[in-house]
Design an enzyme around this catalytic site. Structure first.
Site, PDB file in Angstrom:
ATOM      1  N   HIS A  16       0.850  -1.199   0.000  1.00 33.63           N
ATOM      2  CA  HIS A  16       0.000   0.000   0.000  1.00 33.63           C
ATOM      3  C   HIS A  16       0.878   1.239   0.000  1.00 33.63           C
ATOM      4  O   HIS A  16       2.101   1.153   0.114  1.00 33.63           O
ATOM      5  CB  HIS A  16      -0.983   0.017   1.181  1.00 33.63           C
ATOM      6  CG  HIS A  16      -0.365   0.232   2.524  1.00 33.63           C
ATOM      7  ND1 HIS A  16      -1.082   0.707   3.605  1.00 33.63           N
ATOM      8  CD2 HIS A  16       0.889   0.040   2.989  1.00 33.63           C
ATOM      9  CE1 HIS A  16      -0.297   0.788   4.661  1.00 33.63           C
ATOM     10  NE2 HIS A  16       0.904   0.386   4.311  1.00 33.63           N
ATOM     11  N   CYS A  25       5.792   6.076   4.824  1.00 32.85           N
ATOM     12  CA  CYS A  25       4.660   5.285   4.305  1.00 32.85           C
ATOM     13  C   CYS A  25       3.951   5.947   3.136  1.00 32.85           C
ATOM     14  O   CYS A  25       3.001   5.400   2.595  1.00 32.85           O
ATOM     15  CB  CYS A  25       3.672   4.963   5.424  1.00 32.85           C
ATOM     16  SG  CYS A  25       4.369   3.810   6.623  1.00 32.85           S
ATOM     17  N   HIS A  29       4.952   0.338  -0.327  1.00 41.33           N
ATOM     18  CA  HIS A  29       5.672  -0.644   0.489  1.00 41.33           C
ATOM     19  C   HIS A  29       4.699  -1.740   0.887  1.00 41.33           C
ATOM     20  O   HIS A  29       3.504  -1.633   0.626  1.00 41.33           O
ATOM     21  CB  HIS A  29       6.292   0.020   1.734  1.00 41.33           C
ATOM     22  CG  HIS A  29       5.269   0.599   2.657  1.00 41.33           C
ATOM     23  ND1 HIS A  29       4.551   1.750   2.378  1.00 41.33           N
ATOM     24  CD2 HIS A  29       4.815   0.155   3.852  1.00 41.33           C
ATOM     25  CE1 HIS A  29       3.710   1.992   3.366  1.00 41.33           C
ATOM     26  NE2 HIS A  29       3.837   1.035   4.278  1.00 41.33           N
ATOM     27  N   HIS A  75      -1.199 -10.316  -1.786  1.00 42.46           N
ATOM     28  CA  HIS A  75      -0.342  -9.951  -2.911  1.00 42.46           C
ATOM     29  C   HIS A  75      -0.997  -8.921  -3.835  1.00 42.46           C
ATOM     30  O   HIS A  75      -0.792  -8.932  -5.047  1.00 42.46           O
ATOM     31  CB  HIS A  75       0.128 -11.195  -3.676  1.00 42.46           C
ATOM     32  CG  HIS A  75       1.185 -11.930  -2.936  1.00 42.46           C
ATOM     33  ND1 HIS A  75       0.893 -12.806  -1.917  1.00 42.46           N
ATOM     34  CD2 HIS A  75       2.530 -11.884  -3.036  1.00 42.46           C
ATOM     35  CE1 HIS A  75       2.019 -13.292  -1.423  1.00 42.46           C
ATOM     36  NE2 HIS A  75       3.028 -12.736  -2.076  1.00 42.46           N
ATOM     37  N   GLU A 136       0.119  -5.145  11.563  1.00 44.11           N
ATOM     38  CA  GLU A 136       0.847  -4.676  10.384  1.00 44.11           C
ATOM     39  C   GLU A 136       2.327  -5.024  10.474  1.00 44.11           C
ATOM     40  O   GLU A 136       2.945  -5.377   9.471  1.00 44.11           O
ATOM     41  CB  GLU A 136       0.653  -3.159  10.266  1.00 44.11           C
ATOM     42  CG  GLU A 136       1.196  -2.560   9.010  1.00 44.11           C
ATOM     43  CD  GLU A 136       0.872  -1.088   8.890  1.00 44.11           C
ATOM     44  OE1 GLU A 136      -0.200  -0.759   8.356  1.00 44.11           O
ATOM     45  OE2 GLU A 136       1.693  -0.273   9.327  1.00 44.11           O
TER      46      GLU A 136
END
Length: 151
Positions: A16, A25, A29, A75, A136
């Site tokens: 994402h 972020c 990544h 994926h 996460e």
């Protein structure tokens, strides 16, 4: 007979990017997500029922979560479709990548809200979604509890 909570754990790999974020972020990544799904209900009392003694068959819960979450997100790369990331998503999709466009910023917090709606819609009437935990990283996770959200 009282309520019993049962939990099934799942894992999937998802990429994402957080559009507009002020840290690392913002870059595309990925994470090795771990999802714990806890449901609550009463075990089946009918000793002639094939699922006698179960709240829900773990296999049935697995099927729901795999179909709604794991098989969809595993994926894939997730982007907020309401941002300019939609252009990057189109480019990746055109090159054969598995891309998901969602109506929210794809943070763990927002993903777990999305997952709760999808799972609740598939549960049998006598079973309630109790909680979700979306991990996460080894040290970071978001949790959703029905009791915090008016069931």
């Amino acid at each position: 007979m009282g309520n019993i909570r049962i939990t099934k754990q799942f894992s999937f790999e998802t990429g994402h990017a957080l559009y507009g974020y002020d840290g690392k972020c913002k870059n595309v990544h990925g994470h090795s997500y771990k999802l714990s799904v806890t449901v609550i209900g009463k075990p089946i009392k009918d000793n002639t029922h094939v699922k006698f003694g179960m709240v829900i068959d773990f296999g049935d819960l697995k099927r729901i979560v795999k179909e709604e979450i794991v098989n969809v997100f595993d994926h894939a790369t997730v982007f907020n479709k309401n941002t300019p990331h939609v252009e990057l998503a189109k480019e990746l999709a055109d090159r054969g990548h598995n891309v998901l466009l969602v109506d929210y910023q794809p943070t763990s917090e927002m993903m777990v809200i999305d997952f709760s709606k999808k799972i609740k819609s598939r549960l049998p009437d006598h079973i309630e979604l109790h909680s979700l935990k979306l991990q996460e990283t080894d040290t970071s996770f978001a949790e959703w509890y029905a009791s915090d959200n008016g069931k």
